[in-house]
Design a protein around this motif. Structure first.
Motif, PDB file in Angstrom:
ATOM      1  N   GLU A  68       0.829  -1.216  -0.183  1.00  0.00           N
ATOM      2  CA  GLU A  68       0.042   0.118  -0.123  1.00  0.00           C
ATOM      3  C   GLU A  68       0.807   1.325   0.149  1.00  0.00           C
ATOM      4  OE1 GLU A  68      -3.494   0.403   0.257  1.00  0.00           O
ATOM      5  OE2 GLU A  68      -3.592  -1.827  -0.167  1.00  0.00           O
ATOM      6  N   PRO A  69       0.366   2.531  -0.341  1.00  0.00           N
ATOM      7  CA  PRO A  69       1.001   3.686  -0.342  1.00  0.00           C
ATOM      8  C   PRO A  69       1.602   3.855   0.939  1.00  0.00           C
ATOM      9  CG  PRO A  69      -0.849   3.798  -1.729  1.00  0.00           C
ATOM     10  CD  PRO A  69      -0.880   2.629  -1.251  1.00  0.00           C
ATOM     11  N   GLY A  70       2.530   4.541   1.283  1.00  0.00           N
ATOM     12  CA  GLY A  70       2.965   4.623   2.762  1.00  0.00           C
ATOM     13  C   GLY A  70       4.373   4.197   3.092  1.00  0.00           C
ATOM     14  N   ALA A  71       4.647   3.787   4.264  1.00  0.00           N
ATOM     15  CA  ALA A  71       6.070   3.581   4.804  1.00  0.00           C
ATOM     16  C   ALA A  71       6.804   2.467   4.293  1.00  0.00           C
ATOM     17  CB  ALA A  71       6.296   3.537   6.340  1.00  0.00           C
ATOM     18  N   HIS A  72       7.057   2.478   2.979  1.00  0.00           N
ATOM     19  CA  HIS A  72       7.546   1.273   2.332  1.00  0.00           C
ATOM     20  C   HIS A  72       8.689   1.793   1.365  1.00  0.00           C
ATOM     21  CE1 HIS A  72       4.170  -1.012   3.785  1.00  0.00           C
ATOM     22  NE2 HIS A  72       3.676  -0.369   3.451  1.00  0.00           N
ATOM     23  N   THR A  73       9.930   1.889   1.858  1.00  0.00           N
ATOM     24  CA  THR A  73      10.865   2.617   1.018  1.00  0.00           C
ATOM     25  C   THR A  73      11.604   1.796   0.139  1.00  0.00           C
ATOM     26  OG1 THR A  73      11.585   3.767   3.088  1.00  0.00           O
ATOM     27  CG2 THR A  73      13.294   3.691   1.323  1.00  0.00           C
ATOM     28  N   GLY A  74      11.437   2.257  -0.969  1.00  0.00           N
ATOM     29  CA  GLY A  74      12.058   1.539  -2.146  1.00  0.00           C
ATOM     30  C   GLY A  74      10.919   0.791  -2.877  1.00  0.00           C
ATOM     31  N   SER A  75       9.704   0.720  -2.361  1.00  0.00           N
ATOM     32  CA  SER A  75       8.712  -0.233  -3.036  1.00  0.00           C
ATOM     33  C   SER A  75       8.138   0.543  -4.334  1.00  0.00           C
ATOM     34  CB  SER A  75       7.535  -0.381  -2.176  1.00  0.00           C
ATOM     35  OG  SER A  75       7.917  -1.255  -1.170  1.00  0.00           O
ATOM     36  N   ILE A  76       7.740  -0.384  -5.334  1.00  0.00           N
ATOM     37  CA  ILE A  76       6.895   0.327  -6.386  1.00  0.00           C
ATOM     38  C   ILE A  76       5.309  -0.161  -6.255  1.00  0.00           C
ATOM     39  CG2 ILE A  76       6.674   0.151  -8.870  1.00  0.00           C
ATOM     40  CD1 ILE A  76       9.387   1.136  -8.253  1.00  0.00           C
ATOM     41  N   THR A  77       4.645   0.958  -5.793  1.00  0.00           N
ATOM     42  CA  THR A  77       3.079   0.678  -5.887  1.00  0.00           C
ATOM     43  C   THR A  77       2.535   0.796  -6.847  1.00  0.00           C
ATOM     44  OG1 THR A  77       2.460   3.081  -5.491  1.00  0.00           O
ATOM     45  CG2 THR A  77       3.350   1.770  -3.273  1.00  0.00           C
ATOM     46  N   ALA A  78       1.288   0.184  -6.987  1.00  0.00           N
ATOM     47  CA  ALA A  78       0.300   0.251  -8.355  1.00  0.00           C
ATOM     48  C   ALA A  78      -0.146   1.630  -8.429  1.00  0.00           C
ATOM     49  CB  ALA A  78      -0.707  -0.783  -8.125  1.00  0.00           C
ATOM     50  N   GLU A  79      -0.452   2.323  -7.301  1.00  0.00           N
ATOM     51  CA  GLU A  79      -0.831   3.567  -7.302  1.00  0.00           C
ATOM     52  C   GLU A  79       0.170   4.482  -8.040  1.00  0.00           C
ATOM     53  OE1 GLU A  79      -0.593   6.401  -3.783  1.00  0.00           O
ATOM     54  OE2 GLU A  79      -2.812   6.544  -4.002  1.00  0.00           O
ATOM     55  N   ALA A  80       1.538   4.386  -7.697  1.00  0.00           N
ATOM     56  CA  ALA A  80       2.529   5.307  -8.239  1.00  0.00           C
ATOM     57  C   ALA A  80       2.609   4.840  -9.862  1.00  0.00           C
ATOM     58  CB  ALA A  80       3.935   5.033  -7.438  1.00  0.00           C
ATOM     59  N   LEU A  81       2.711   3.530 -10.153  1.00  0.00           N
ATOM     60  CA  LEU A  81       2.653   3.293 -11.636  1.00  0.00           C
ATOM     61  C   LEU A  81       1.542   3.899 -12.498  1.00  0.00           C
ATOM     62  CD1 LEU A  81       3.563  -0.494 -11.352  1.00  0.00           C
ATOM     63  CD2 LEU A  81       5.087   1.318 -12.089  1.00  0.00           C
ATOM     64  N   LYS A  82       0.198   3.792 -11.578  1.00  0.00           N
ATOM     65  CA  LYS A  82      -0.867   4.519 -12.374  1.00  0.00           C
ATOM     66  C   LYS A  82      -0.834   6.011 -12.674  1.00  0.00           C
ATOM     67  CE  LYS A  82      -5.698   4.299 -12.907  1.00  0.00           C
ATOM     68  NZ  LYS A  82      -7.076   3.776 -12.528  1.00  0.00           N
ATOM     69  N   GLN A  83       0.054   6.443 -11.495  1.00  0.00           N
ATOM     70  CA  GLN A  83       0.053   8.023 -11.767  1.00  0.00           C
ATOM     71  C   GLN A  83       1.269   8.359 -12.843  1.00  0.00           C
ATOM     72  OE1 GLN A  83       0.899   9.073  -7.426  1.00  0.00           O
ATOM     73  NE2 GLN A  83      -1.116   9.338  -7.144  1.00  0.00           N
ATOM     74  N   ALA A  84       1.911   7.554 -13.031  1.00  0.00           N
ATOM     75  CA  ALA A  84       3.168   7.591 -13.856  1.00  0.00           C
ATOM     76  C   ALA A  84       2.418   7.382 -15.366  1.00  0.00           C
ATOM     77  CB  ALA A  84       4.269   6.827 -13.697  1.00  0.00           C
ATOM     78  N   GLY A  85       1.280   6.649 -15.601  1.00  0.00           N
ATOM     79  CA  GLY A  85       0.742   6.491 -16.874  1.00  0.00           C
ATOM     80  C   GLY A  85       0.623   5.127 -17.253  1.00  0.00           C
ATOM     81  N   ALA A  86       1.203   4.226 -16.196  1.00  0.00           N
ATOM     82  CA  ALA A  86       0.967   2.893 -16.717  1.00  0.00           C
ATOM     83  C   ALA A  86      -0.553   2.234 -16.769  1.00  0.00           C
ATOM     84  CB  ALA A  86       1.751   1.809 -15.806  1.00  0.00           C
ATOM     85  N   THR A  87      -0.804   1.245 -17.753  1.00  0.00           N
ATOM     86  CA  THR A  87      -2.046   0.575 -17.785  1.00  0.00           C
ATOM     87  C   THR A  87      -2.028  -0.626 -17.132  1.00  0.00           C
ATOM     88  OG1 THR A  87      -2.136   1.423 -20.145  1.00  0.00           O
ATOM     89  CG2 THR A  87      -3.288  -0.845 -19.595  1.00  0.00           C
ATOM     90  N   GLY A  88      -1.007  -1.335 -16.706  1.00  0.00           N
ATOM     91  CA  GLY A  88      -0.742  -2.678 -15.921  1.00  0.00           C
ATOM     92  C   GLY A  88       0.740  -2.806 -15.617  1.00  0.00           C
ATOM     93  N   SER A  89       0.761  -4.200 -15.300  1.00  0.00           N
ATOM     94  CA  SER A  89       2.264  -4.583 -14.825  1.00  0.00           C
ATOM     95  C   SER A  89       2.255  -6.022 -15.305  1.00  0.00           C
ATOM     96  CB  SER A  89       2.406  -4.019 -13.519  1.00  0.00           C
ATOM     97  OG  SER A  89       3.823  -4.517 -13.028  1.00  0.00           O
ATOM     98  N   LEU A  90       3.645  -6.223 -15.373  1.00  0.00           N
ATOM     99  CA  LEU A  90       3.801  -7.739 -15.155  1.00  0.00           C
ATOM    100  C   LEU A  90       4.022  -8.039 -13.891  1.00  0.00           C
ATOM    101  CD1 LEU A  90       6.706  -8.020 -17.879  1.00  0.00           C
ATOM    102  CD2 LEU A  90       4.527  -8.588 -18.092  1.00  0.00           C
ATOM    103  N   VAL A  91       3.810  -9.366 -13.322  1.00  0.00           N
ATOM    104  CA  VAL A  91       4.066  -9.748 -11.896  1.00  0.00           C
ATOM    105  C   VAL A  91       4.765 -11.205 -11.960  1.00  0.00           C
ATOM    106  CG1 VAL A  91       2.838 -10.202  -9.731  1.00  0.00           C
ATOM    107  CG2 VAL A  91       2.034  -8.486 -11.462  1.00  0.00           C
TER     108      VAL A  91
END
Ligand code: G3P
Length: 222
Positions: A68-91
């Protein structure tokens, strides 16, 4: 038959970074427009925003954390990806394996952002397990063929057939991609004829002298 989807993973290839990302995205956009095929691109994180601003291509991340967004240093959140313009992600790509709990968290995080999840798997058993999590796509890629120049469609069509059967049994709503060594229209056609919704590929396009020629060939038999 579903609309075919071709997802181009740029990995961390030098040929897929810096200014060259734009050459690849230009080529992918041109072939998508000419052919009407849906072509997605998965550049490095640094290029998600610029590519999403300049092209109509759906842009995917190569990995996302379930945090989740919050105190997770170095994590890549789905929210941040969406804000950057991503449609989805590999997992869970073969080169970025996760635990089952991590995969579940990543898929849920993408769903919460209404983003597309593509869970990569290495055989029909893990494909069935991934399908239980209800991602949008599973992408079956035998690791030994990744980057080998030997196509899964030709070297191991059985794994595609078994994976398609497994997904249909477990969760028929999940779409299926396959990848590893995909390099031509013939590979894509075989994959489609075996029941997949498209392909996930990298080196044959990213490392090509003239990427648009390979891209045109990939869509030529659809
Ligand atoms: O993500 C795509 C991939 O792992 C397949 O790579 O180079 O065999 O097309 P490649």
């Amino acid at each position: 038959m579903s609309t075919p989807f071709i997802l181009l993973n740029l990995k961390t290839y030098t040929e897929g970074s810096g200014q060259r990302v734009h050459n690849l995205a230009d080529a992918a956009q041109q072939v998508a427009d000419e052919s009407g095929t849906s072509i997605g691109i998965a550049p490095s994180y640094m290029n998600i925003h610029p590519i999403s601003m300049h092209y109509a291509l759906p842009v995917y991340a190569q990995h996302v954390d379930g945090a989740e967004p919050g105190a997770h240093t170095g994590s890549i959140t789905a929210e941040a990806l969406k804000q950057a313009g991503a449609t989805g992600s590999l997992v869970n790509h073969s080169e970025r394996r996760l635990t089952l709990a991590d995969i579940d968290a990543a898929v849920q995080a993408l769903k919460a952002q209404r983003m597309i999840s593509v869970v990569c798997t290495n055989n029909d058993i893990t494909t069935a397990a991934a399908a239980v999590l209800s991602p949008d796509y599973v992408a079956i890629e035998p690791p030994e063929l990744i980057g080998s120049g030997i196509s899964v469609s030709k070297a191991n069509p059985e794994i595609i057939t078994r994976s398609v059967e497994a997904v249909r049994k477990v969760n028929p709503g999940v779409k299926i991609l396959t990848g590893a060594g995909i390099q031509s229209g013939e590979c894509v056609k075989i994959a489609r004829d075996l029941g997949t919704d498209g392909v996930l590929l990298a080196s044959s396009v990213v490392k090509a002298k003239v990427p648009i020629t390979v891209l045109r060939d990939l869509v030529s038999q659809l």
